[in-house]
Motif scaffolding. Structure first.
Motif, mmCIF file in Angstrom:
data_model
loop_
_atom_site.group_PDB
_atom_site.id
_atom_site.type_symbol
_atom_site.label_atom_id
_atom_site.label_comp_id
_atom_site.label_asym_id
_atom_site.label_seq_id
_atom_site.Cartn_x
_atom_site.Cartn_y
_atom_site.Cartn_z
ATOM 1 N N ASP A 107 9.008 7.360 5.929
ATOM 2 C CA ASP A 107 8.351 6.062 5.867
ATOM 3 C C ASP A 107 6.848 6.256 5.712
ATOM 4 O O ASP A 107 6.224 7.005 6.460
ATOM 5 C CB ASP A 107 8.646 5.298 7.169
ATOM 6 C CG ASP A 107 7.945 3.957 7.215
ATOM 7 O OD1 ASP A 107 8.634 2.928 7.244
ATOM 8 O OD2 ASP A 107 6.691 3.925 7.235
ATOM 9 N N ALA A 108 6.289 5.613 4.703
ATOM 10 C CA ALA A 108 4.828 5.609 4.528
ATOM 11 C C ALA A 108 4.378 4.163 4.575
ATOM 12 O O ALA A 108 4.584 3.425 3.620
ATOM 13 C CB ALA A 108 4.437 6.253 3.206
ATOM 14 N N ASP A 141 8.341 13.577 13.187
ATOM 15 C CA ASP A 141 7.406 14.504 12.542
ATOM 16 C C ASP A 141 6.749 13.822 11.337
ATOM 17 O O ASP A 141 7.317 12.909 10.749
ATOM 18 C CB ASP A 141 8.142 15.752 12.022
ATOM 19 C CG ASP A 141 8.530 16.703 13.153
ATOM 20 O OD1 ASP A 141 7.994 16.534 14.261
ATOM 21 O OD2 ASP A 141 9.378 17.579 12.912
ATOM 22 N N TYR A 142 5.568 14.326 10.975
ATOM 23 C CA TYR A 142 4.923 13.863 9.742
ATOM 24 C C TYR A 142 5.009 14.957 8.693
ATOM 25 O O TYR A 142 4.876 16.143 9.019
ATOM 26 C CB TYR A 142 3.463 13.485 10.005
ATOM 27 C CG TYR A 142 3.338 12.124 10.639
ATOM 28 C CD1 TYR A 142 3.089 11.000 9.862
ATOM 29 C CD2 TYR A 142 3.522 11.958 12.009
ATOM 30 C CE1 TYR A 142 3.004 9.746 10.431
ATOM 31 C CE2 TYR A 142 3.446 10.701 12.595
ATOM 32 C CZ TYR A 142 3.187 9.592 11.805
ATOM 33 O OH TYR A 142 3.112 8.347 12.355
ATOM 34 N N VAL A 143 5.267 14.555 7.453
ATOM 35 C CA VAL A 143 5.386 15.533 6.372
ATOM 36 C C VAL A 143 4.543 15.110 5.178
ATOM 37 O O VAL A 143 4.184 13.946 5.033
ATOM 38 C CB VAL A 143 6.855 15.692 5.887
ATOM 39 C CG1 VAL A 143 7.695 16.403 6.934
ATOM 40 C CG2 VAL A 143 7.468 14.350 5.526
ATOM 41 N N MET A 144 4.205 16.090 4.328
ATOM 42 C CA MET A 144 3.562 15.805 3.049
ATOM 43 C C MET A 144 4.663 15.799 1.999
ATOM 44 O O MET A 144 5.449 16.741 1.914
ATOM 45 C CB MET A 144 2.518 16.890 2.749
ATOM 46 C CG MET A 144 1.668 16.625 1.517
ATOM 47 S SD MET A 144 0.760 15.057 1.553
ATOM 48 C CE MET A 144 -0.479 15.360 2.817
ATOM 49 N N ALA A 180 3.949 11.053 5.234
ATOM 50 C CA ALA A 180 4.953 10.076 5.652
ATOM 51 C C ALA A 180 5.617 10.551 6.933
ATOM 52 O O ALA A 180 5.622 11.747 7.247
ATOM 53 C CB ALA A 180 6.003 9.905 4.552
ATOM 54 N N LYS A 181 6.178 9.582 7.657
ATOM 55 C CA LYS A 181 6.812 9.888 8.932
ATOM 56 C C LYS A 181 8.318 10.036 8.728
ATOM 57 O O LYS A 181 8.939 9.222 8.034
ATOM 58 C CB LYS A 181 6.523 8.750 9.900
ATOM 59 C CG LYS A 181 7.038 8.973 11.306
ATOM 60 C CD LYS A 181 6.676 7.772 12.174
ATOM 61 C CE LYS A 181 7.138 7.990 13.597
ATOM 62 N NZ LYS A 181 6.732 6.871 14.459
ATOM 63 N N VAL A 182 8.888 11.055 9.344
ATOM 64 C CA VAL A 182 10.338 11.254 9.244
ATOM 65 C C VAL A 182 11.037 10.287 10.199
ATOM 66 O O VAL A 182 10.753 10.263 11.397
ATOM 67 C CB VAL A 182 10.709 12.711 9.601
ATOM 68 C CG1 VAL A 182 12.226 12.882 9.585
ATOM 69 C CG2 VAL A 182 10.038 13.678 8.639
ATOM 70 N N LEU A 183 11.945 9.472 9.650
ATOM 71 C CA LEU A 183 12.689 8.527 10.488
ATOM 72 C C LEU A 183 14.044 9.096 10.881
ATOM 73 O O LEU A 183 14.542 8.852 11.970
ATOM 74 C CB LEU A 183 12.907 7.205 9.741
ATOM 75 C CG LEU A 183 11.666 6.430 9.307
ATOM 76 C CD1 LEU A 183 12.081 5.153 8.585
ATOM 77 C CD2 LEU A 183 10.798 6.092 10.514
ATOM 78 N N LYS A 191 0.830 -1.211 0.000
ATOM 79 C CA LYS A 191 0.000 0.000 0.000
ATOM 80 C C LYS A 191 0.861 1.256 0.000
ATOM 81 O O LYS A 191 0.599 2.209 -0.735
ATOM 82 C CB LYS A 191 -0.887 0.024 1.242
ATOM 83 C CG LYS A 191 -2.311 -0.359 0.964
ATOM 84 C CD LYS A 191 -3.166 -0.160 2.215
ATOM 85 C CE LYS A 191 -4.323 -1.134 2.168
ATOM 86 N NZ LYS A 191 -4.917 -1.407 3.454
ATOM 87 N N GLY A 192 1.895 1.246 0.835
ATOM 88 C CA GLY A 192 2.778 2.404 0.943
ATOM 89 C C GLY A 192 3.480 2.703 -0.375
ATOM 90 O O GLY A 192 3.526 3.853 -0.820
ATOM 91 N N VAL A 193 4.013 1.662 -1.015
ATOM 92 C CA VAL A 193 4.712 1.849 -2.293
ATOM 93 C C VAL A 193 3.734 2.379 -3.344
ATOM 94 O O VAL A 193 4.036 3.315 -4.087
ATOM 95 C CB VAL A 193 5.363 0.525 -2.769
ATOM 96 C CG1 VAL A 193 5.896 0.662 -4.186
ATOM 97 C CG2 VAL A 193 6.469 0.100 -1.805
#
Lengths: 344, 334, 77
Positions: free
Chosen positions: C20-21, C40-43, C7-10, B252-254
């Motif tokens: 990471d999504a 943090d979460y980013v677009m 997505a989350k910043v790792l 899903k993520g990809v």
């Protein structure tokens, strides 16, 4: 308290024409089946917010020239690959040996160029304010690496002038959330004074339904309105670093929109000091005027004057597998979305 | 220096014999493997199914398998879809000059392992060597013969209104794995191909008394393409429930990053089964007990309405059409 | 026009963030956002983090709609 769906499904007031300006909105609205929830009194119109759809035929011809006559590697977002030019598409050029490389980010194109210094790379820079910062970051990276084998074929566009050109096409706009993540909300506030209504919307089911419900509620007040329905992403001031970066690298220019014609100050081009990165100058691309299929009505579709299925080519000679007009090519294109998802 | 395949290996002389001995005889040893021009095989007891498939995949080795394993699974699964127990396979290799012999041996041994798991014998083979650049490393074509279970009667034409639509596991993993393995988009995820031989899973559901109308493996084009084919061939409508289609979070993520639809990503160890609604529980239970189909799900049903179309009930309960496949999967970014 | 993915910043290093999504990871440019930290979460759009995100979409949408309904009901806009 009513749910967004109850508000939308229960609306039986005067007819409301809502234009979604963003192709990704069009796509998600179809994918989620939101059209099937709308009462007769709400009409959704797909506007010109798909960068592939508004890119003129001649631009594809220029890219084909670079790939076939100059032997450069073309790096591009995937959507452009199947867009028909005057003769053939980048996909057909690739089949005859041209180097066409889909990339996820303009920065990846710079990495490719850095890895193969003896080859020339050109990135097809299409897209609106959301995408332009990525192009500028790529240029900045290429410049700091001292790359001599990277350039862009520019066709970037900006939304503000287009909103004014589209005034009157709809009762309210669904403003594109990610464009305004860069631009901020000031422009939308100003448009209210021009008599233009709209809400800024995100892309999830919740966000889209809420934005439509708020359009229904606010339009009952009988005066122009604006509401930011996407504050978790869009700040009033936008992304200042991105705005500054764009201004550093690009300057406004008139731009040709497929279907809408020439709109003054609606495009961006490289500022003169960065002319080395301009593929048109670097490879002496001759002036090319594209020859779109004369029967194609993409222009009227983009302005909401014609529903896709009212075009004489729709579904007959023009299908997603054999697109004639740009609106059929991109997944975001209103004709493609209409063909793929429409109930009839 | 590492040994490689040369044009001489394909010239039919002593070196060809050596290559066949070293790579294929060594790995494909079974009583039916022939040294003659054709394998001579005992006559099966029932009707036979026969199929052929060519395999090209780049890269030829990927998380969860390689082109050798793929070439066995593809043909075994095609036979299984007709309710046929895979019996014999032949394989033809086209190998690029310069391909490392050690890699070839490893691919042959992966074919042998997969064939033995599927209970099928490789009975004949052919090797050709092509000049550098004429082939992308190696291509494999396999042809298979299977014996059809007397109770099996499956075809893409047999879907009936009221039938349940089942997938044997989560979808899109093979396509996603290959996309990532090519490393064109700089994305990483822990995804491995679902590539697996599924005859034992199919056999088990017939043993449990199920009589599916359609079985089809969702390879190229994925589950979405297969459902469009079945809707068209049977002249029925398919109604899918989007939220019950199993997709792993990483896939899903990809797909989210690249703007792709998991229903159109290839599977190599996942089938679509269409069977009478009352058999659905039996089928799910027997699939759960098979090694490669532990997460099956009912994802929709067949209807007499809107024939030849695939309708999707979306996450918000609205209805939309699943768009027909449009060919090459191109990431959508803007 | 612009497919975005939250997505989350790792991890962050030299203006580049590993995000990471749901298990899909990629390096993206973090040059346009200040004070980004892991967690943090980013677009993300076209390989660039374009905005830091607050809240989840459901909570925000509910709050917005409630606000507008209240205002419209009281005739105050």
């Amino acid at each position: 308290m009513l749910s967004p769906r109850e508000i939308i499904e229960g609306y039986h007031g005067r007819p409301l024409r809502v234009m979604e300006v963003c192709g990704t909105h069009t796509h998600e609205i179809f994918r989620l089946g939101i059209r099937s929830l709308l009462p007769q009194s709400i009409e959704l119109i797909s506007g010109p917010g798909c960068p592939v759809c508004v890119t003129p035929t001649g631009y594809i011809d220029e890219a084909m020239f670079l790939a076939q006559e100059c032997g450069v590697t073309i790096c591009t977002f995937g959507d452009l690959i199947r867009v028909p030019g005057s003769e053939g598409s980048l996909a057909t050029a690739r089949a005859t040996g041209a180097a066409i490389r889909p990339v996820y980010s303009p920065l990846d194109a710079v990495d490719l160029a850095a890895a193969e210094p003896e080859r020339q790379f050109v990135f097809l820079a299409v897209g609106f304010e959301t995408t332009v910062p990525a192009v500028c970051l790529a240029l900045r990276k290429a410049s700091s690496l001292g790359l001599r084998n990277f350039a862009i074929l520019g066709a970037n566009k900006t939304m503000p002038q287009a909103y004014l050109a589209l005034k009157g096409s709809a009762d309210a706009f669904l403003y594109p959330g990610h464009v305004h993540a860069i631009l901020g909300t000031e422009l939308c506030e100003r448009l209210v004074h021009e008599g233009i209504s709209g809400v800024l919307a995100g892309f999830t089911a919740n966000e889209l339904l809420t934005a439509l419900a708020i359009i229904v509620l606010r339009s009952q007040e009988g005066k122009p309105f604006f509401e930011n329905c996407y504050p978790r992403v869009v700040r009033p001031e936008g992304n200042l670093a991105a705005q500054k970066l764009i201004d550093e690298w690009m300057e406004p220019c008139d731009a040709e929109w497929r279907g809408l014609g020439r709109i003054p100050s609606s495009g961006l081009r490289l500022r003169p000091p960065f002319a080395d990165f301009d593929a048109r100058l670097k490879f002496h691309v001759p002036p090319i005027t594209g020859r779109p299929n004369p029967a194609c009505r993409c222009g009227d579709v983009l302005q909401g004057k014609l529903r896709p299925d009212q075009c004489p080519l729709f579904g007959k000679v023009c299908t997603p597998l054999h697109p004639v007009g740009a609106c059929m090519v991109s997944n975001e294109g209103s004709c493609s979305a209409f063909f793929q998802y429409a109930q009839r | 220096m590492d040994e490689t395949v040369t044009l001489a290996h394909g010239a039919g002389g002593r070196q060809t014999a050596e290559l066949i001995q070293r790579v294929f005889h060594a790995h494909f040893a079974n009583p039916n493997f022939t040294g003659d021009d054709a394998a001579v095989l005992p006559r099966p007891h029932a009707n036979i199914a026969m199929t052929t498939d060519g395999f090209i995949v780049s890269p030829y080795r990927f998380p969860g398998g390689d082109i050798g394993k793929l070439s066995i699974c593809g043909t075994v699964n095609d036979l299984a879809c007709m309710g046929a127990k895979p019996l014999y396979l032949t394989c033809a290799f086209v190998i690029e000059e310069g391909f490392p012999l050690a890699e070839l041996e490893s691919i042959a041994s992966s074919m042998e392992r997969t064939a033995s798991e599927a209970g099928v014998h490789l009975v004949a083979g052919d090797t050709k060597v092509a000049g550098r650049g004429q082939v992308d490393h190696l291509f494999i074509t396999t042809t298979g013969i299977g014996e059809i279970l007397p109770e099996a009667h499956t075809s893409g034409k047999f879907a009936q209104p009221g039938d349940a639509v089942i997938v044997t596991g989560d979808i899109g993993r093979h396509g996603c794995t290959i996309l990532l393995a090519r490393n064109d988009f700089g994305i990483e995820a822990e995804v491995a191909s679902d590539c697996a031989p599924l005859w034992s899973a199919v056999h088990s559901l017939f043993l449990a008394g199920a009589r599916p109308h359609v079985i089809r493996d969702a390879t190229r084009g994925g589950v979405g393409t297969v459902l469009h084919e079945i809707a068209s061939e049977s002249g029925v409508g398919v109604e899918l429930d989007a939220s019950s289609v199993p997709v792993t979070p990483a896939v899903k993520g990809v797909c989210g990053m690249l703007g792709l639809e998991p229903l159109y990503l290839a599977c190599e160890g996942t089938m679509v089964i269409i069977a009478p609604q009352e058999q659905a529980e039996t089928i799910l239970a027997s699939l759960r007990n098979s090694p490669h189909t532990s997460t099956p799900a009912v994802i929709g049903h067949i209807t007499a309405e809107h024939p030849k179309q695939v309708l999707l009930t979306t996450e918000i309960g609205a209805k939309t059409l699943l768009p027909p496949p449009t060919g090459e999967l191109l990431p959508r970014i803007c | 026009m612009c497919v975005g993915l939250s997505a989350k910043v790792l991890d962050i290093k030299d203006g580049t963030a590993l995000v990471d999504a749901s298990g899909a990871r990629r390096q993206v440019s973090a040059e346009l956002l200040e004070d980004l930290e892991p967690g943090d979460y980013v677009m993300v759009h076209a390989g660039i983090a374009i905005a830091k995100i607050t809240e989840d979409d459901a909570a925000e949408s509910a709050k917005l709609l409630e606000g507008v309904q209240n205002v419209v009901a009281s005739g105050n806009h």
